[in-house]
Motif scaffolding. Sequence first.
Motif, mmCIF file in Angstrom:
data_model
loop_
_atom_site.group_PDB
_atom_site.id
_atom_site.type_symbol
_atom_site.label_atom_id
_atom_site.label_comp_id
_atom_site.label_asym_id
_atom_site.label_seq_id
_atom_site.Cartn_x
_atom_site.Cartn_y
_atom_site.Cartn_z
ATOM 1 N N ILE A 217 0.834 -1.210 0.000
ATOM 2 C CA ILE A 217 0.000 0.000 0.000
ATOM 3 C C ILE A 217 0.859 1.248 0.000
ATOM 4 C CG2 ILE A 217 -1.658 1.344 1.339
ATOM 5 C CD1 ILE A 217 -2.832 -1.311 2.293
ATOM 6 N N SER A 218 1.950 1.212 0.774
ATOM 7 C CA SER A 218 2.790 2.397 0.855
ATOM 8 C C SER A 218 4.237 2.008 1.130
ATOM 9 C CB SER A 218 2.293 3.348 1.945
ATOM 10 O OG SER A 218 2.394 2.737 3.212
ATOM 11 N N MET A 219 5.137 2.926 0.781
ATOM 12 C CA MET A 219 6.563 2.760 1.050
ATOM 13 C C MET A 219 7.166 4.136 1.310
ATOM 14 S SD MET A 219 7.803 0.068 -1.884
ATOM 15 C CE MET A 219 9.446 -0.046 -1.215
ATOM 16 N N ASP A 220 8.172 4.161 2.162
ATOM 17 C CA ASP A 220 8.925 5.389 2.413
ATOM 18 C C ASP A 220 10.368 5.195 1.976
ATOM 19 O OD1 ASP A 220 7.317 6.262 5.589
ATOM 20 O OD2 ASP A 220 6.719 6.571 3.512
ATOM 21 N N SER A 221 10.969 6.265 1.509
ATOM 22 C CA SER A 221 12.376 6.213 1.136
ATOM 23 C C SER A 221 12.993 7.591 1.355
ATOM 24 C CB SER A 221 12.522 5.792 -0.329
ATOM 25 O OG SER A 221 13.892 5.681 -0.677
ATOM 26 N N TYR A 222 14.284 7.700 1.124
ATOM 27 C CA TYR A 222 14.990 8.963 1.242
ATOM 28 C C TYR A 222 15.627 9.311 -0.095
ATOM 29 C CZ TYR A 222 14.268 8.656 6.241
ATOM 30 O OH TYR A 222 13.686 8.575 7.482
ATOM 31 N N GLU A 223 15.830 10.578 -0.293
ATOM 32 C CA GLU A 223 16.461 11.034 -1.529
ATOM 33 C C GLU A 223 17.776 10.319 -1.769
ATOM 34 O OE1 GLU A 223 16.323 15.495 -0.925
ATOM 35 O OE2 GLU A 223 15.735 15.349 -3.020
ATOM 36 N N GLY A 224 18.018 9.944 -3.009
ATOM 37 C CA GLY A 224 19.281 9.322 -3.377
ATOM 38 C C GLY A 224 19.300 7.815 -3.260
ATOM 39 N N GLN A 225 18.280 7.252 -2.595
ATOM 40 C CA GLN A 225 18.233 5.804 -2.438
ATOM 41 C C GLN A 225 17.605 5.152 -3.661
ATOM 42 O OE1 GLN A 225 16.218 4.958 1.287
ATOM 43 N NE2 GLN A 225 18.159 4.964 2.405
ATOM 44 N N GLU A 226 17.877 3.860 -3.805
ATOM 45 C CA GLU A 226 17.188 3.058 -4.814
ATOM 46 C C GLU A 226 15.918 2.486 -4.178
ATOM 47 O OE1 GLU A 226 18.883 -0.125 -7.807
ATOM 48 O OE2 GLU A 226 18.407 -1.106 -5.896
ATOM 49 N N VAL A 227 14.834 2.546 -4.915
ATOM 50 C CA VAL A 227 13.557 2.033 -4.406
ATOM 51 C C VAL A 227 13.110 0.863 -5.275
ATOM 52 C CG1 VAL A 227 11.109 2.539 -4.108
ATOM 53 C CG2 VAL A 227 12.831 4.208 -3.383
ATOM 54 N N ASN A 228 12.719 -0.204 -4.636
ATOM 55 C CA ASN A 228 12.203 -1.381 -5.344
ATOM 56 C C ASN A 228 10.782 -1.655 -4.873
ATOM 57 O OD1 ASN A 228 14.662 -2.077 -6.787
ATOM 58 N ND2 ASN A 228 15.488 -2.632 -4.783
ATOM 59 N N ILE A 229 9.856 -1.675 -5.797
ATOM 60 C CA ILE A 229 8.459 -1.966 -5.490
ATOM 61 C C ILE A 229 8.107 -3.279 -6.173
ATOM 62 C CG2 ILE A 229 6.080 -1.167 -5.571
ATOM 63 C CD1 ILE A 229 7.155 1.668 -6.004
ATOM 64 N N THR A 230 7.686 -4.248 -5.368
ATOM 65 C CA THR A 230 7.374 -5.565 -5.909
ATOM 66 C C THR A 230 5.873 -5.755 -6.050
ATOM 67 O OG1 THR A 230 9.393 -6.535 -5.032
ATOM 68 C CG2 THR A 230 7.592 -8.039 -5.528
ATOM 69 N N CYS A 231 5.506 -6.388 -7.136
ATOM 70 C CA CYS A 231 4.104 -6.679 -7.430
ATOM 71 C C CYS A 231 3.963 -8.187 -7.627
ATOM 72 C CB CYS A 231 3.698 -5.920 -8.693
ATOM 73 S SG CYS A 231 2.002 -6.165 -9.238
ATOM 74 N N SER A 232 2.990 -8.782 -6.957
ATOM 75 C CA SER A 232 2.718 -10.210 -7.125
ATOM 76 C C SER A 232 1.560 -10.407 -8.078
ATOM 77 C CB SER A 232 2.384 -10.844 -5.771
ATOM 78 O OG SER A 232 3.468 -10.739 -4.893
ATOM 79 N N HIS A 233 1.702 -11.353 -8.974
ATOM 80 C CA HIS A 233 0.644 -11.655 -9.942
ATOM 81 C C HIS A 233 0.714 -13.139 -10.250
ATOM 82 C CE1 HIS A 233 4.179 -10.485 -12.377
ATOM 83 N NE2 HIS A 233 4.043 -9.285 -11.857
ATOM 84 N N ASN A 234 0.203 -13.950 -9.323
ATOM 85 C CA ASN A 234 0.342 -15.402 -9.422
ATOM 86 C C ASN A 234 -0.409 -15.999 -10.603
ATOM 87 O OD1 ASN A 234 2.006 -15.781 -7.126
ATOM 88 N ND2 ASN A 234 0.228 -15.469 -5.810
ATOM 89 N N ASN A 235 -1.478 -15.344 -11.036
ATOM 90 C CA ASN A 235 -2.311 -15.915 -12.099
ATOM 91 C C ASN A 235 -2.013 -15.321 -13.474
ATOM 92 O OD1 ASN A 235 -3.677 -17.540 -10.241
ATOM 93 N ND2 ASN A 235 -5.077 -15.880 -9.736
ATOM 94 N N ILE A 236 -0.818 -14.817 -13.662
ATOM 95 C CA ILE A 236 -0.485 -14.189 -14.942
ATOM 96 C C ILE A 236 -0.629 -15.208 -16.073
ATOM 97 C CG2 ILE A 236 1.992 -14.678 -14.667
ATOM 98 C CD1 ILE A 236 2.477 -11.911 -16.038
ATOM 99 N N ALA A 237 -1.212 -14.756 -17.174
ATOM 100 C CA ALA A 237 -1.424 -15.628 -18.332
ATOM 101 C C ALA A 237 -0.259 -15.506 -19.310
ATOM 102 C CB ALA A 237 -2.734 -15.261 -19.023
ATOM 103 N N THR A 238 -0.176 -16.465 -20.195
ATOM 104 C CA THR A 238 0.954 -16.548 -21.120
ATOM 105 C C THR A 238 1.131 -15.278 -21.946
ATOM 106 O OG1 THR A 238 0.616 -18.922 -21.306
ATOM 107 C CG2 THR A 238 1.962 -17.876 -23.006
ATOM 108 N N ASN A 239 0.032 -14.685 -22.365
ATOM 109 C CA ASN A 239 0.120 -13.513 -23.236
ATOM 110 C C ASN A 239 0.215 -12.189 -22.484
ATOM 111 O OD1 ASN A 239 -0.099 -15.140 -25.492
ATOM 112 N ND2 ASN A 239 -2.317 -14.952 -25.572
#
Lengths: 111, 114
Positions: free
Chosen positions: A8-30
Amino acid sequence: LAKTTQPISMDSYEGQEVNITCSHNNIATNDYITWYQQFPSQGPRFIIQGYKTKVTNEVASLFIPADRKSSTLSLPRVSLSDTAVYYCLVGVYNAGNMLTFGGGTRLMVKP
Amino acid sequence: DVKVTQSSRYLVKRTGEKVFLECVQDMDHENMFWYRQDPGLGLRLIYFSYDVKMKEKGDIPEGYSVSREKKERFSLILESASTNQTSMYLCASSSTGPGNQPQHFGDGTRLSIL
């Protein structure tokens, strides 16, 4: 349609690298994986899209593992102006197969 | 750059009025979309169109209609506005091309129904 789950939310500081992960277990081939950024009072802006492995552009990188059940948006060296909501979408933009925007991840970049 | 222009940024109307929201895109895109965005609910698709005079219902079409008489213009119509239609309305367009074509959004119309 593949359902996505992202923090829902993330905090970071200037200059940092941010990684946001998304799960999608039912992704289809196309299905493609697409990320948007939205600032307050503006429409979403396309950031990056991928199908498998890694994609990089001038704004971000997108990492997709071999099973494609998740993806990670990576923002290098964020600045205050990267404070926004980030949406992960999974699917294909063709008529008759519309995508659904979930709640997104609200990223707050602090000085 | 793709430009999607919505006719108004802010609009205030009264209950029962017929309301027109206009959207124009300049990239000759085949597909156009109307969404509404509400706090905590994300973006929800109202209607979309994949060709002139063609339209398809999205997730929440009730109380709305659309018109696409020209390729570049897609109008959203609130037949009889109600207070629960107060929202941010976003228009988008996309190309029908190989692979996956992302949607490009306008800046939205914030509509208040009093």
